[in-house]
Scaffold this motif. Structure first.
Motif, PDB file in Angstrom:
ATOM      1  N   SER A  69       0.827  -1.206   0.000  1.00  0.00           N
ATOM      2  CA  SER A  69       0.000   0.000   0.000  1.00  0.00           C
ATOM      3  C   SER A  69       0.865   1.261   0.000  1.00  0.00           C
ATOM      4  N   GLN A  88       0.974   3.928  -3.100  1.00  0.00           N
ATOM      5  CA  GLN A  88       0.672   5.342  -2.883  1.00  0.00           C
ATOM      6  C   GLN A  88       1.831   6.224  -3.306  1.00  0.00           C
ATOM      7  N   MET A 127       1.669   8.948  -6.274  1.00  0.00           N
ATOM      8  CA  MET A 127       1.976  10.342  -5.959  1.00  0.00           C
ATOM      9  C   MET A 127       3.063  10.888  -6.879  1.00  0.00           C
TER      10      MET A 127
END
Length: 294
Positions: A227, A231, A235
Motif C-alpha cells: 500500500s 501510494q 503520488m
C-alpha cells in the motif's frame, strides 16, 4: 486428478458454506423489510405530530434488525474466506499435510487446485452478495400507490445510471471498458488469493508454533508495504505527469482520449496480473523447495 482434488476441496467448503449462504439470503429479506418499515415509520420521518413511545420502540427495533441483517451478510463473507483458507492451511501445514504430500500428485497440482477452489468460492459468494443487494434494492423502498408492494425504485435508478453510461460512451467503448474492468477484478481476485496463500505458506515455513498468527502478521506487513509503495508511485506519477497528461488529453479527439484511457486501464490490469503471477509462483517455489513438515 485435478478434478478429484477440486471435488474434495469444494465439498469441504460446501458443508458449512451453504448455511452461511442461506443465512445471508434470509437476512437480506429480513433486513429489507425492516429497513422499509424504518423508512415509512412516523418516528423516522416525523409525518405525525406526536409519536408514541411504542412507535419509537418498534422503529428502534426495526433499525436493530436491519443492522443485524447487514452484520449477518458481512459475516458470511468472512466465513467463506475462513473456510477457504483454513482448508488451504490444514491440507498443507497441519497434521493432515503429511497425508496430503503422500498423494501421487505434484505440489504444483495441489496448489492449482486450492487456487481454483478459492476462485470458485469467491465468485460464488460474489454472486450471492449481488443477489442480496438486488433484494435490498427491490424490497427496501416503501410501497407506494404507483408501485404497490414491490418498489424497484432503487433498482431502476441503478439501471438508469448504467444506461446513461452506455449512451454516453457508446456501445463499443462501454464493452471495451467493461472488459478492462473485468480483467482488473479478475487480476485483483487472483492476486488477493495468491497473497494470502503466500503469507500462510511463509508463516508455516518461518514458525514452528502459532503458524496462523505469524501468517496473519505477514499478511498485514506485506499489504502495508504494498500500500505504501503503491501510494508513493501514484503520488510521484501524479506530480511528474499530471500537467503533461492534461495538455496531452486536451489536444486529443474524444475517441483518441478514450483509447488512451483504455490503454492505461489495460496497463493497470497487466501490472496486477504480473503481481498475481509473482505471488503465485513464490508460493509454489516455497512449497516445492522450502517446506519441511518434519
Amino acid at each position: 486428478m485435478l478434478g478429484k482434488l477440486l471435488k474434495y476441496d469444494l465439498k469441504s467448503v460446501w458443508r458449512i458454506w451453504w448455511i452461511a449462504a442461506v443465512s445471508a439470503l434470509g437476512a437480506s429479506f429480513v433486513g429489507s423489510f425492516s429497513f422499509r418499515f424504518f423508512l415509512s415509520s412516523p418516528a423516522h420521518n416525523m409525518a405525525a405530530e406526536t409519536v408514541s413511545s411504542r412507535e419509537m420502540l418498534v422503529t428502534a427495533l426495526a433499525a436493530i434488525v436491519f443492522a443485524f441483517s447487514v452484520i449477518t451478510i458481512v459475516a458470511s463473507v468472512l466465513i467463506t474466506a475462513i473456510l477457504v483458507y483454513l482448508r488451504f492451511y490444514k491440507h498443507f501445514f497441519s497434521d493432515e499435510g503429511y497425508l496430503t504430500f503422500t498423494l501421487p500428485v505434484s505440489r504444483k497440482m495441489l496448489l492449482f487446485s486450492k487456487t481454483l477452489n478459492a476462485i470458485i468460492w469467491t465468485v460464488a459468494h460474489t454472486v450471492l452478495i449481488t443477489v442480496c443487494s438486488l433484494v435490498f434494492l427491490v424490497f427496501s423502498p416503501p410501497a407506494t400507490a404507483e408501485t404497490g408492494f414491490f418498489n424497484p425504485f432503487a433498482l431502476e435508478a441503478v439501471g438508469d445510471f448504467i444506461s446513461s453510461l452506455f449512451d454516453l460512451m457508446g456501445a463499443g467503448w462501454f464493452l471495451a471498458f467493461s472488459f478492462a474492468g473485468f480483467l482488473i477484478l479478475t487480476g485483483l481476485t487472483v492476486f488477493s488469493i495468491s497473497l494470502i496463500h503466500y503469507c500462510i505458506t511463509l508463516g508455516a515455513i518461518i514458525a514452528k508454533k502459532a503458524k496462523l498468527l505469524v501468517a496473519i502478521g505477514m499478511y498485514y506487513l506485506i499489504t502495508t508495504i504494498l500500500s505504501f509503495v503503491a501510494q508513493a508511485v501514484i503520488m510521484v506519477l501524479f506530480i511528474c505527469m499530471a500537467g503533461r497528461f492534461v495538455v496531452l488529453f486536451a489536444a486529443l479527439t474524444p475517441g483518441a482520449a478514450a483509447f488512451a484511457v483504455w490503454l492505461i486501464v489495460l496497463m493497470v490490469a497487466t501490472v496486477i496480473a504480473v503481481l498475481a503471477s509473482i505471488m503465485y509462483f513464490l508460493t509454489l517455489g516455497n512449497l516445492e523447495r522450502k517446506l519441511n513438515l518434519a
